[in-house]
Write an enzyme that holds these catalytic residues in place. Structure first.
Site, PDB file in Angstrom:
ATOM      1  N   GLY A   1       0.845  -1.184   0.000  1.00  0.00           N
ATOM      2  CA  GLY A   1       0.000   0.000   0.000  1.00  0.00           C
ATOM      3  C   GLY A   1       0.880   1.232   0.000  1.00  0.00           C
ATOM      4  O   GLY A   1       1.855   1.291   0.754  1.00  0.00           O
TER       5      GLY A   1
ATOM      6  N   PRO B   1       0.414   4.076   1.328  1.00  0.00           N
ATOM      7  CA  PRO B   1       0.528   4.753   2.628  1.00  0.00           C
ATOM      8  C   PRO B   1       1.144   3.868   3.723  1.00  0.00           C
ATOM      9  O   PRO B   1       1.120   4.238   4.897  1.00  0.00           O
ATOM     10  CB  PRO B   1      -0.930   5.087   2.995  1.00  0.00           C
ATOM     11  CG  PRO B   1      -1.766   4.686   1.826  1.00  0.00           C
ATOM     12  CD  PRO B   1      -0.984   3.659   1.097  1.00  0.00           C
ATOM     13  N   SER B   2       1.691   2.715   3.378  1.00  0.00           N
ATOM     14  CA  SER B   2       2.152   1.746   4.376  1.00  0.00           C
ATOM     15  C   SER B   2       3.558   2.050   4.880  1.00  0.00           C
ATOM     16  O   SER B   2       4.510   2.040   4.093  1.00  0.00           O
ATOM     17  CB  SER B   2       2.127   0.337   3.775  1.00  0.00           C
ATOM     18  OG  SER B   2       2.912  -0.561   4.536  1.00  0.00           O
ATOM     19  N   PRO B   3       3.731   2.260   6.190  1.00  0.00           N
ATOM     20  CA  PRO B   3       5.082   2.508   6.710  1.00  0.00           C
ATOM     21  C   PRO B   3       5.980   1.292   6.583  1.00  0.00           C
ATOM     22  O   PRO B   3       7.196   1.414   6.393  1.00  0.00           O
ATOM     23  CB  PRO B   3       4.837   2.867   8.180  1.00  0.00           C
ATOM     24  CG  PRO B   3       3.555   2.181   8.528  1.00  0.00           C
ATOM     25  CD  PRO B   3       2.724   2.259   7.271  1.00  0.00           C
TER      26      PRO B   3
END
Length: 199
Positions: free
Chosen positions: A9, A11-13
């Site tokens: 994703g 937005p995935s850290p």
């Protein structure tokens, strides 16, 4: 030759913290990679996960500690409270999908630029100007931000269905097509490396 389906994703850290290790592993073993951005919130809903906003405070506190520890260990700058998170993943995902279809640029670099934009550079990856700048910096036509909307939307939805079918439930998630072996998390990349080496 092995082929890896990479589900992530924008937005995935944890996808951010993977850096370029997948690409280095793939190059080492002569493997190819298909990048499959997915809507992680929908993926959680479909596979029994819990959206971050609904998680117990103890889980969120531990997540923050782990993110700090990993960012220090990997020497990767990470803001635990980024200015633009949560963020709509669709526009950046559409751009990645369109760029992958168009070819000719630095696709891994594009993916990493979007991830770094969220977690290190305080940029809004849902903004058209940011998307165009990342496409251009990665050697792609910035007009793909518009041209790729149809293929992006269609493929983004299909990626989610394929993720569920493949047993994916989080990000980053790596699936080796030939063997069906699955690896969840940037901290499992060493296991992927060993698997591709036949160990």
């Amino acid at each position: 030759m092995a082929h890896i389906d990479y589900y992530f994703g924008t937005p995935s850290p944890w996808s951010y913290l993977a850096g370029d290790r997948l690409e280095r592993i793939a190059e080492k073993h002569g493997a190819t990679v298909t990048y499959k951005p997915v809507d992680l919130l929908q993926l959680f809903d479909r596979t029994g996960g819990v959206r971050p906003a609904n998680r117990h405070p103890s889980r969120l506190e531990y997540r923050a500690q782990e993110l700090r520890r990993w960012s220090e260990t990997l020497d990767m700058r990470l803001n635990l409270k980024p200015a633009f998170w949560p963020v709509n993943p669709a526009p950046s995902s559409y751009a990645i999908i369109a760029a992958q279809a168009a070819g000719g640029g630095d696709l891994p670099g594009l993916v990493q630029r979007f991830l770094r934009a969220v977690w290190a550079d305080e940029e809004n990856i849902a903004e058209d100007a940011v998307i165009r700048a990342k496409l251009s910096a990665s050697g792609f036509d910035p007009a793909l931000a518009d041209k790729g909307l149809f293929i992006g939307a269609e493929t983004f939805g299909r990626n989610l269905e394929q993720a569920v079918e493949a047993g994916v439930f989080g990000a980053p998630f790596y699936v080796v097509r030939e063997t069906g072996e699955r690896f969840w998390g940037q901290d499992r990349l060493d296991f992927l490396d060993r698997h591709l080496a036949g160990l």
